[in-house]
Motif scaffolding. Sequence first.
Motif: not given
Length: 302
Positions: A172-176, A186-191, A201-213, A267-270
């Motif tokens: 998965l990639m971010i598009v901007h 050096n941009v972090t996930m928090a950034d 609507k986010s899937s439970p899978h994607f929501t769990r990934l976000v919550s983990a980081v 991050p690779p988990a996404f």
Amino acid sequence: MAIDIRLLKHFDAVFRLRSFVKAAEEQSVTQSAITKSIKLLETKLGDVLFDRTTNRVTPTDTGERLIVHARDVIASLHVFEQQSTRVHNIETGCINIGSGPYPLQKLLTKAIYSFSKKHKFVQIIIHTGSPNVLLSKLIARQLDMVISDISKFETMSFFEQISIHTLPVEPLMIVHRKGHPIAQANVTMADMLSYPWALPKSSPHFTRLVSAVTNKDALAFPFPQYLVEVPSACIELVRRSDVLTSVPKSHAIDICQDPNFAMSILPPAFQTNDGIHTLKDKTLGPAAKEFHKHIETTAQNR
């Protein structure tokens, strides 16, 4: 005693949805037509199928016993219709496919293209909607398969009736927008999460990934701030602002052909978490089986 298949389909819809109103919407008929069908079926059987109150529709013991046989009849008719369309070894049937928003954007459209070049007489109908709607249609034998994030069905009551073929993952990639601050090194996930996001609507899978980081309490915006079921509308929000969205890499590459967009790595988990969902007790017709293979091949070659 002759019973019209239409009555059984209406009965099955009310049984699954526990609502005459929702059953009418799903079957594309009026509520009075659904009510008439149930009353006619009850008259033929000599028993009540549902206990009705102002706020609840509950199957009776007779309704619980009948639904198993009704679904067998509906499924058998569907298979018969699929088989009967094969004339002179040319498949002229119809495949009904449910899809989540992201598989439809790239994976499914590529599979349809490759399939149609070899099987031009087969009609393909794509159904979209919420996971609840797609699962209900699959259980009702209105769909041959659903291509969607696996986690979207995992908590639903009919999940045990579903067979899942897991598809190969894709990053998965971010598009901007081009020139967005997160394009810096050096941009972090928090950034990234300090900006508003637009997503279906986010899937439970994607929501769990976000919550983990990230720490949910530390987020500057609700996540996602914009829930938009049409991915192309998410992209338009990205075009006009600092909003971010996430899509599979193959789709991101296509989007970034437009010089107004750029993409950044997550991050690779996404990764995608898609699968082909079918009913365990339903036999797919020849065309649907072949299309199933085309989806697998397309996913492997992304």
